[in-house]
Structures are given as structure tokens and as C-alpha cells.
Design a protein around this motif. Structure first.
Motif, PDB file in Angstrom:
ATOM      1  N   ARG A 126     -41.700 -28.690 -13.062  1.00 39.98           N
ATOM      2  CA  ARG A 126     -41.665 -29.301 -14.388  1.00 39.98           C
ATOM      3  C   ARG A 126     -43.077 -29.697 -14.822  1.00 39.98           C
ATOM      4  O   ARG A 126     -43.435 -29.535 -15.993  1.00 39.98           O
ATOM      5  CB  ARG A 126     -40.743 -30.535 -14.368  1.00 39.98           C
ATOM      6  N   GLU A 212     -36.305 -28.061 -18.783  1.00 40.35           N
ATOM      7  CA  GLU A 212     -36.010 -28.990 -19.877  1.00 40.35           C
ATOM      8  C   GLU A 212     -34.982 -28.438 -20.853  1.00 40.35           C
ATOM      9  O   GLU A 212     -34.187 -29.186 -21.429  1.00 40.35           O
ATOM     10  CB  GLU A 212     -37.316 -29.317 -20.621  1.00 40.35           C
ATOM     11  N   THR A 213     -34.966 -27.121 -21.051  1.00 37.88           N
ATOM     12  CA  THR A 213     -34.085 -26.515 -22.056  1.00 37.88           C
ATOM     13  C   THR A 213     -32.852 -25.864 -21.448  1.00 37.88           C
ATOM     14  O   THR A 213     -32.126 -25.159 -22.143  1.00 37.88           O
ATOM     15  CB  THR A 213     -34.865 -25.459 -22.866  1.00 37.88           C
ATOM     16  N   TYR A 228     -37.529 -35.532 -28.503  1.00 37.89           N
ATOM     17  CA  TYR A 228     -38.463 -35.875 -27.429  1.00 37.89           C
ATOM     18  C   TYR A 228     -39.857 -36.104 -27.983  1.00 37.89           C
ATOM     19  O   TYR A 228     -40.568 -37.012 -27.537  1.00 37.89           O
ATOM     20  CB  TYR A 228     -38.483 -34.750 -26.388  1.00 37.89           C
ATOM     21  N   GLU A 263     -39.933 -21.626 -21.969  1.00 42.35           N
ATOM     22  CA  GLU A 263     -38.880 -22.531 -22.439  1.00 42.35           C
ATOM     23  C   GLU A 263     -38.731 -22.539 -23.955  1.00 42.35           C
ATOM     24  O   GLU A 263     -37.630 -22.794 -24.467  1.00 42.35           O
ATOM     25  CB  GLU A 263     -39.166 -23.958 -21.962  1.00 42.35           C
TER      26      GLU A 263
END
Length: 295
Positions: A126, A212-213, A228, A263
Motif C-alpha cells: 500500500r 484501496e479500490t 478520501y 488503481e
């Protein structure tokens, strides 16, 4: 001296990922270690999963209203009898801990006031953590995400925990940035954290997570990206970050589809820009949905 390692997890009760988290953590819990699961939905299912773990002295379930920050604070409250020197982490319900990782985290952070571990996903980490020995400050605080943080329980208590008005699911437009806000307040309260923070190496320990997605369609992806951006922009405006840092963050939103092409898409850049602008200025535009996700 071996310090307990505590885990405060906020969840909506998604069965499969939460089951994986429980099954990965519970066998690794040592004396004094505990897992607090805060159910913000599907509480009966969560209790059944916790009971099935067969560790009633180490796994507790609490409930709270929606909001990841509120859930983490509720988890902290479940450790009322724990010593200030205990370490605490805040995994998502989609996080998991490979065998040996709990003891590795405990050993690597040792007596430091805090540290961070790599969160690995199927498309890579990440965030790539700074080299060991790097100062924790305004340039590096962004590389710590909620599930990667390891910090002394006493520090979290002294600064009042997470700000429940920001973060995923909070009843505000500011849907991210809660761990950055927490660390900025911790640095102000505990200056030693800056030079004693342990950046662990991914070769030494890493925990599992999702991108994240993950699982989001294009509309949901842009909704989350904007929400976000708002949250992080608000944290930038709250704390003493340089003006160039704030506006550089806003401008960089335009190229997020290039910088994070695995992403996001180039068309997502405008969405990121608008969300970040909303956060830095403290104003929302139009009728955009407030929360980052609805599931």
C-alpha cells in the motif's frame, strides 16, 4: 520485557475477511495479547465468529455506531485494564497476519514508542515505508496508514484517541486522514516519537491487506477517491503543514491516474483534485455524497 500487543478492529461484520483476520491473529496471541472487535453491523455474526475462535479471555466483541475512528476508540476502551506500555494496532477487517508476524512486530518495535509495518496486497505494498532511522515528520507521516501503525497504548490515551469526526464512515465529509491526524497530535505531545519511530523492513515483516479500490466499480471508486481527498485535505489544513505542501497535494490529484495507474484511471484525476480542494478549503461543492463507501 515482552509487551502485550493489542488489536482494535472496527468492522461492519463482513464474514469472509473478518474470519480470515480472526484465524490469522488468534493462534499468534501470547500472554496479555488481546483482540477487540467492534461490530458496527451484523453484531450477532461477529459474536459467533469470536466465540468460535475459542479464546474468550483474549477475544472480546463490542458494538458502536458507524465510523471507523469511533470503532477504533471503542476498541481502545475495551483495553481499559491494559498497561500504558502495551502496543496497539488498528487492523481493518480485511487485514490478516501471516504466521510469525505478531511476534516479529513485537520484537522489531521493541521498546520504541511506535512504528509501522508494510501492508502487502496483490498489486504491491500500500505504501513503501522509509528506510529505518528516518525521522517521522511532515514529510513521512503520510506513509503510515491505519492498519500499519504500531503505537504505545499510553500515547493514544493521552491524546484522546482518534478524532471520531474524521475517517471512513464518520458523520462528516472528511472521510480519511485519521491516522495522520492522530500521529500529528502524538508528535506534538510526544516529541521523542519523531526520532524513535521504527520503520520496519518489508523483508522482516509484512501483513496482508487489499488495494484501496478493491471491489469498487468506477462510480464507487471515484466517490471514495473524492471523499478520501476531502479528509486528507482537511488534515493538511488543520495541522502546521507548509502552504506549498497543502496546495501541492491538491494539484497532484490531477495526475493520480498516472502515479497510481494500477488503481486509478487518468479521468479520475479531476475527481481527486476536487476532493482535495474541498478538504484544504473546508468547503464541499455541489451535492456529492458524503461518506466514502456504503458497504
Amino acid at each position: 520485557m515482552t509487551r502485550p500487543l493489542l488489536f482494535a478492529v472496527s468492522t461492519l461484520g463482513r464474514r469472509a475477511p473478518l474470519q480470515r483476520l480472526i484465524e490469522s491473529v488468534v493462534p499468534q496471541l501470547g500472554p496479555g495479547d488481546r483482540l477487540a472487535i467492534v461490530a458496527q453491523d451484523n453484531a450477532d455474526d461477529v459474536r459467533r465468529m469470536a466465540d468460535a475462535a475459542g479464546a474468550p479471555d483474549r477475544v472480546v466483541v463490542r458494538t458502536s455506531a458507524r465510523g471507523a475512528s469511533l470503532g477504533r476508540n471503542t476498541g481502545i476502551d475495551a483495553f481499559a485494564d491494559a498497561d500504558d506500555d502495551a502496543l496497539v494496532m488498528f487492523p481493518n477487517d480485511t487485514t490478516w497476519f501471516p504466521p510469525g508476524s505478531v511476534d516479529a512486530i513485537r520484537r522489531l518495535v521493541a521498546d520504541a514508542p511506535g512504528g509501522a509495518v508494510t501492508v502487502s496486497t496483490e498489486i504491491g505494498p500500500r505504501f513503501v515505508l522509509p528506510a529505518p532511522g528516518t525521522t517521522l515528520g511532515i514529510e513521512t507521516v503520510w506513509q503510515v496508514i491505519e492498519m500499519s501503525l504500531v503505537i504505545r497504548l499510553g500515547i493514544v490515551r493521552r491524546i484522546g484517541g482518534f478524532d471520531a469526526t474524521i475517517g471512513t464512515g464518520a458523520a462528516s465529509p472528511w472521510q480519511a486522514g485519521e491516522v495522520t491526524d492522530l500521529l500529528m497530535r502524538a508528535l506534538a505531545s510526544e516529541p521523542r516519537l519523531a526520532h524513535s519511530f521504527v520503520w520496519t523492513a518489508a523483508d522482516d515483516v509484512a501483513i496482508g491487506g487489499i488495494p484501496e479500490t478493491s471491489g469498487l466499480d468506477p462510480r464507487e471508486r471515484r466517490r471514495k477517491l473524492r471523499a478520501y481527498g476531502r479528509g486528507v485535505g482537511r488534515v493538511l489544513a488543520r495541522h502546521p503543514f507548509p502552504v506549498w505542501h497543502r496546495w501541492g497535494f491538491v494539484a497532484a490529484g490531477l495526475v493520480i491516474g498516472v502515479r497510481r495507474g494500477s488503481e486509478y484511471r487518468p479521468v479520475d484525476g479531476l475527481t481527486a483534485f476536487v476532493g482535495r480542494l474541498e478538504g484544504v478549503t473546508g468547503r464541499t461543492f455541489g451535492t456529492a455524497e458524503v461518506t466514502a463507501v456504503s458497504r
